[in-house]
Design an enzyme around this catalytic site. Structure first.
Site, PDB file in Angstrom:
ATOM      1  N   ARG A 229      37.897  27.609  37.278  1.00  0.00           N
ATOM      2  CA  ARG A 229      37.011  28.759  37.512  1.00  0.00           C
ATOM      3  C   ARG A 229      35.702  28.596  36.745  1.00  0.00           C
ATOM      4  NH1 ARG A 229      38.970  33.756  35.235  1.00  0.00           N
ATOM      5  NH2 ARG A 229      36.824  34.206  35.714  1.00  0.00           N
TER       6      ARG A 229
ATOM      7  N   LYS B  99      27.981  29.738  34.316  1.00  0.00           N
ATOM      8  CA  LYS B  99      28.719  30.516  35.324  1.00  0.00           C
ATOM      9  C   LYS B  99      28.418  32.003  35.168  1.00  0.00           C
ATOM     10  CE  LYS B  99      33.119  31.775  34.493  1.00  0.00           C
ATOM     11  NZ  LYS B  99      33.269  33.246  34.635  1.00  0.00           N
ATOM     12  N   ASN B 100      28.492  32.489  33.930  1.00  0.00           N
ATOM     13  CA  ASN B 100      28.354  33.936  33.738  1.00  0.00           C
ATOM     14  C   ASN B 100      26.950  34.440  34.025  1.00  0.00           C
ATOM     15  OD1 ASN B 100      31.016  34.188  33.113  1.00  0.00           O
ATOM     16  ND2 ASN B 100      30.731  34.179  30.894  1.00  0.00           N
TER      17      ASN B 100
ATOM     18  N   CYS C 184      43.407  42.374  33.862  1.00  0.00           N
ATOM     19  CA  CYS C 184      43.236  40.932  33.957  1.00  0.00           C
ATOM     20  C   CYS C 184      44.270  40.293  33.047  1.00  0.00           C
ATOM     21  CB  CYS C 184      41.812  40.520  33.640  1.00  0.00           C
ATOM     22  SG  CYS C 184      41.498  40.117  31.970  1.00  0.00           S
TER      23      CYS C 184
ATOM     24  N   VAL D  88      36.382  49.850  33.801  1.00  0.00           N
ATOM     25  CA  VAL D  88      35.064  49.887  34.460  1.00  0.00           C
ATOM     26  C   VAL D  88      34.493  51.305  34.415  1.00  0.00           C
ATOM     27  CG1 VAL D  88      35.362  47.884  35.978  1.00  0.00           C
ATOM     28  CG2 VAL D  88      36.182  50.120  36.732  1.00  0.00           C
ATOM     29  N   ASP D  89      35.032  52.129  33.513  1.00  0.00           N
ATOM     30  CA  ASP D  89      34.580  53.519  33.441  1.00  0.00           C
ATOM     31  C   ASP D  89      33.074  53.627  33.173  1.00  0.00           C
ATOM     32  OD1 ASP D  89      35.386  52.341  30.982  1.00  0.00           O
ATOM     33  OD2 ASP D  89      35.212  54.271  29.993  1.00  0.00           O
TER      34      ASP D  89
ATOM     35  N   ARG E 274      40.722  45.826  31.424  1.00  0.00           N
ATOM     36  CA  ARG E 274      39.270  45.678  31.233  1.00  0.00           C
ATOM     37  C   ARG E 274      38.645  46.800  32.047  1.00  0.00           C
ATOM     38  NH1 ARG E 274      37.690  39.428  32.161  1.00  0.00           N
ATOM     39  NH2 ARG E 274      35.715  40.041  31.240  1.00  0.00           N
TER      40      ARG E 274
ATOM     41  N   ARG F 163      36.822  39.374  38.558  1.00  0.00           N
ATOM     42  CA  ARG F 163      36.284  40.689  38.222  1.00  0.00           C
ATOM     43  C   ARG F 163      34.790  40.822  38.475  1.00  0.00           C
ATOM     44  NH1 ARG F 163      38.497  44.349  35.020  1.00  0.00           N
ATOM     45  NH2 ARG F 163      36.418  44.800  34.234  1.00  0.00           N
TER      46      ARG F 163
ATOM     47  N   ASP G  34      34.277  34.818  24.372  1.00  0.00           N
ATOM     48  CA  ASP G  34      34.644  33.671  25.213  1.00  0.00           C
ATOM     49  C   ASP G  34      34.807  32.373  24.416  1.00  0.00           C
ATOM     50  OD1 ASP G  34      34.787  35.076  27.538  1.00  0.00           O
ATOM     51  OD2 ASP G  34      32.832  34.472  28.307  1.00  0.00           O
TER      52      ASP G  34
HETATM   53  C1  UD1 Z   1      32.517  40.045  28.515  1.00  0.00           C
HETATM   54  C2  UD1 Z   1      31.573  39.492  27.461  1.00  0.00           C
HETATM   55  C3  UD1 Z   1      30.621  38.564  28.129  1.00  0.00           C
HETATM   56  C4  UD1 Z   1      31.428  37.510  28.878  1.00  0.00           C
HETATM   57  C5  UD1 Z   1      32.393  38.150  29.863  1.00  0.00           C
HETATM   58  C6  UD1 Z   1      33.276  37.149  30.583  1.00  0.00           C
HETATM   59  C7  UD1 Z   1      30.827  40.671  25.500  1.00  0.00           C
HETATM   60  C8  UD1 Z   1      30.155  41.874  24.945  1.00  0.00           C
HETATM   61  N1  UD1 Z   1      30.901  40.606  26.836  1.00  0.00           N
HETATM   62  O1  UD1 Z   1      31.688  40.712  29.455  1.00  0.00           O
HETATM   63  O2  UD1 Z   1      29.756  37.973  27.174  1.00  0.00           O
HETATM   64  O3  UD1 Z   1      30.574  36.658  29.556  1.00  0.00           O
HETATM   65  O4  UD1 Z   1      33.240  39.036  29.136  1.00  0.00           O
HETATM   66  O5  UD1 Z   1      34.372  36.775  29.838  1.00  0.00           O
HETATM   67  O6  UD1 Z   1      31.257  39.827  24.778  1.00  0.00           O
HETATM   68  N2  UD1 Z   1      34.015  48.413  28.377  1.00  0.00           N
HETATM   69  C9  UD1 Z   1      34.500  49.682  28.631  1.00  0.00           C
HETATM   70  N3  UD1 Z   1      34.249  50.223  29.852  1.00  0.00           N
HETATM   71  C10 UD1 Z   1      33.551  49.565  30.817  1.00  0.00           C
HETATM   72  C11 UD1 Z   1      33.072  48.272  30.550  1.00  0.00           C
HETATM   73  C12 UD1 Z   1      33.334  47.716  29.318  1.00  0.00           C
HETATM   74  O7  UD1 Z   1      35.127  50.311  27.798  1.00  0.00           O
HETATM   75  O8  UD1 Z   1      33.337  50.122  31.893  1.00  0.00           O
HETATM   76  C13 UD1 Z   1      34.271  47.792  27.065  1.00  0.00           C
HETATM   77  C14 UD1 Z   1      35.156  46.584  27.168  1.00  0.00           C
HETATM   78  O9  UD1 Z   1      36.525  46.932  27.119  1.00  0.00           O
HETATM   79  C15 UD1 Z   1      34.711  45.774  25.969  1.00  0.00           C
HETATM   80  C16 UD1 Z   1      33.235  46.122  25.823  1.00  0.00           C
HETATM   81  O10 UD1 Z   1      33.037  47.303  26.582  1.00  0.00           O
HETATM   82  O11 UD1 Z   1      35.391  46.187  24.804  1.00  0.00           O
HETATM   83  C17 UD1 Z   1      32.275  45.067  26.314  1.00  0.00           C
HETATM   84  O12 UD1 Z   1      32.649  44.735  27.635  1.00  0.00           O
HETATM   85  P1  UD1 Z   1      31.685  44.031  28.664  1.00  0.00           P
HETATM   86  O13 UD1 Z   1      30.487  43.474  28.008  1.00  0.00           O
HETATM   87  O14 UD1 Z   1      31.516  44.944  29.814  1.00  0.00           O
HETATM   88  O15 UD1 Z   1      32.577  42.885  29.129  1.00  0.00           O
HETATM   89  P2  UD1 Z   1      32.267  41.944  30.270  1.00  0.00           P
HETATM   90  O16 UD1 Z   1      31.172  42.391  31.168  1.00  0.00           O
HETATM   91  O17 UD1 Z   1      33.608  41.646  30.840  1.00  0.00           O
END
Ligand code: UD1
Length: 434
Positions: free
Chosen positions: A404, A22-23, A116, A123-124, A121, A92, A312
């Site tokens: 999902r 899925k991811n 979430c 998105v900065d 979570r 998301r 995950d």
């Molecule tokens: C995460 C998982 C991914 C999984 C997905 C779905 C990791 C590294 N990523 O991806 O393998 O498939 O969840 O559950 O395990 N962050 C920020 N600002 C941002 C974006 C991220 O501070 O704009 C931080 C997050 O809080 C987190 C880290 O960066 O601590 C990694 O996040 P990210 O890899 O972006 O998470 P997902 O893309 O949600």
């Protein structure tokens, strides 16, 4: 609403086929918006998140058709560069539309995803990174409004801190059709990102450093549509391996097929073998045989970016620890408050204590069936795992979370001996029945 009813205590035996990821599928779908024309994606799982993302794509004008796990995406016309709140709030990953639309149309209006189930979570990094690549970004009533001056991003350089899967994908989507070059440092190297980069390359994108922490992109004027095959789901594979370790019969291996074991990451494999479970991987990485030990040894894990232990899989690992003799910890360094499953598992008898981003599990105490509630995707599958080994019957409610991300889970498990069935229920009535 639907629930899963599981009669615990039945052993898991036989063969489990792993579905497509899925991811990985979601970024591939987003990439299909970049070229004009018809992209065909094979091995797309039949899941609610895929349906939701298909709807998000259709809003823009693209046509998305799904048949037999094959998605046909016609992006000849993409003339409404918007992703509305009602759909983004459901998932998301819809935020990938920001990079895809910015690349394709030079502009995008995409709802901010918000929090979430397990907390904020952010998105900065997505926004800062896109700005560094030349995007002009404003926030308007909960929407991110982005423009590429003169229609295409000029390109630029950005270093992620921390490395982010979602933000790496978004920047790549936006940068491929830029007018200049871009450099992404501390890029994510998760298998999902690698497969995504392979598809971009097949479409004609100019990428250097795929699979490393620094990716260089030379913008091209256009990309061409492709036919591309998705990879197997590493999280489903890890979930099944844990299921085999806790519910398998010693001396009777459970076989997992359609795998990419090289996508699991060393930390998961090392921890898994540390529990005493035997794991044999065939030469092509496409089959894994797991044999449960007589007794599971507790192994503490800490989640991290790839090849670290996947966030995950931490909820499922907690259930494995509940079945092991002794105490161990699960620490989540990626999402520090992703522990909504703990109070539900506690209703089944889990002995665990959460402190900050760490849960300490005292294993070896038998679990017992109860009415429990899914709170998010991975939490819900951890409840199913617990139900498989619990004494008595468990009712796992709100399984729309599970739907999902796990394709046909109950039929896969029931073919392997688990007594599990799906039932309709009235949640309000269920509450009053206690
Ligand atoms: C995460 C998982 C991914 C999984 C997905 C779905 C990791 C590294 N990523 O991806 O393998 O498939 O969840 O559950 O395990 N962050 C920020 N600002 C941002 C974006 C991220 O501070 O704009 C931080 C997050 O809080 C987190 C880290 O960066 O601590 C990694 O996040 P990210 O890899 O972006 O998470 P997902 O893309 O949600």
């Amino acid at each position: 609403m639907e629930k899963l009813v599981v009669h615990g205590g039945q052993p898991l035996t036989g063969t489990l086929s792993v579905s497509a990821s899925k991811n990985a599928a979601l970024p591939l779908m987003a990439a299909a918006l970049l070229p004009h024309g018809v992209t065909v994606l094979d091995q797309i799982p039949q899941l609610r998140d895929i349906t939701t993302f298909s709807h998000v794509m259709r809003i823009t004008g693209a046509s998305v058709q799904c048949m037999d796990r094959k998605l046909t995406i016609d992006a000849s016309r993409v003339d409404f560069p918007e992703a509305p709140y009602d759909l983004v709030k459901k998932m998301r990953a819809s935020f990938y539309m920001l990079g895809a639309l910015l690349g394709r149309c030079g502009q995008a209006r995409v709802s901010l995803p918000g929090g979430c189930a397990w907390g904020p979570r952010p998105v900065d990094l997505h926004l800062e990174g896109l700005k560094a690549l030349g995007a002009e970004i404003d926030l308007d009533e909960g929407y991110v409004v982005a423009h590429a001056p003169r229609g295409r991003l000029s390109g630029g350089s950005y270093r992620f801190e921390p490395s982010s899967v979602g933000a790496t994908v978004n920047l790549l989507l936006a940068a491929c059709l830029g007018s200049g070059g871009s450099r992404i440092e501390n890029a994510a190297i998760e298998p999902d990102v690698l497969v995504f980069c392979e598809m971009l390359t097949a479409m004609g994108a100019k990428l250097e450093g795929i699979g490393t922490r620094t990716i260089e992109v030379e913008g091209v004027a256009e990309l061409h549509p492709v036919q591309f095959s998705n990879c197997p789901d590493r999280i489903e594979l890890g979930t099944f391996m844990i299921a085999a370790a806790i519910a398998g019969i010693p001396d009777q291996p459970v076989v997992m097929t359609h795998t990419r074991s090289d996508h699991l990451g060393n930390e998961f494999l090392d921890a898994f073998q540390g529990t005493g479970a035997k794991c044999i991987i065939d030469d092509s990485n496409s089959t894994i045989t797991v044999t449960a030990p007589e007794r599971l040894t507790p192994v503490s894990i800490t989640t991290g970016i790839y090849p670290g232990f996947p966030t995950d899989l931490q909820a499922q690992w907690t259930v494995l620890l509940a079945c092991a003799d002794g105490s161990a910890t699960v620490t989540d360094q990626v999402y520090g408050d992703r522990f909504n499953h703990i109070p539900e598992l506690a209703r089944m008898g889990l002995m665990a204590h959460v402190s900050g981003n760490q849960v300490t599990v005292q294993g070896g105490k038998p679990l017992s069936g109860a009415r429990v509630m899914s709170t998010d995707l991975r939490a819900s599958v951890s409840l199913v795992l617990a139900a498989m080994v619990a004494k008595g019957t468990t009712h796992v409610g709100r399984i729309y979370h599970l739907d999902r991300g796990y394709e046909a889970l109950e039929s896969k498990l029931s073919q392997c001996g688990i007594q599990i069935r799906r039932e309709q229920y009235d949640e309000f009535a269920a509450v009053h029945q206690g």
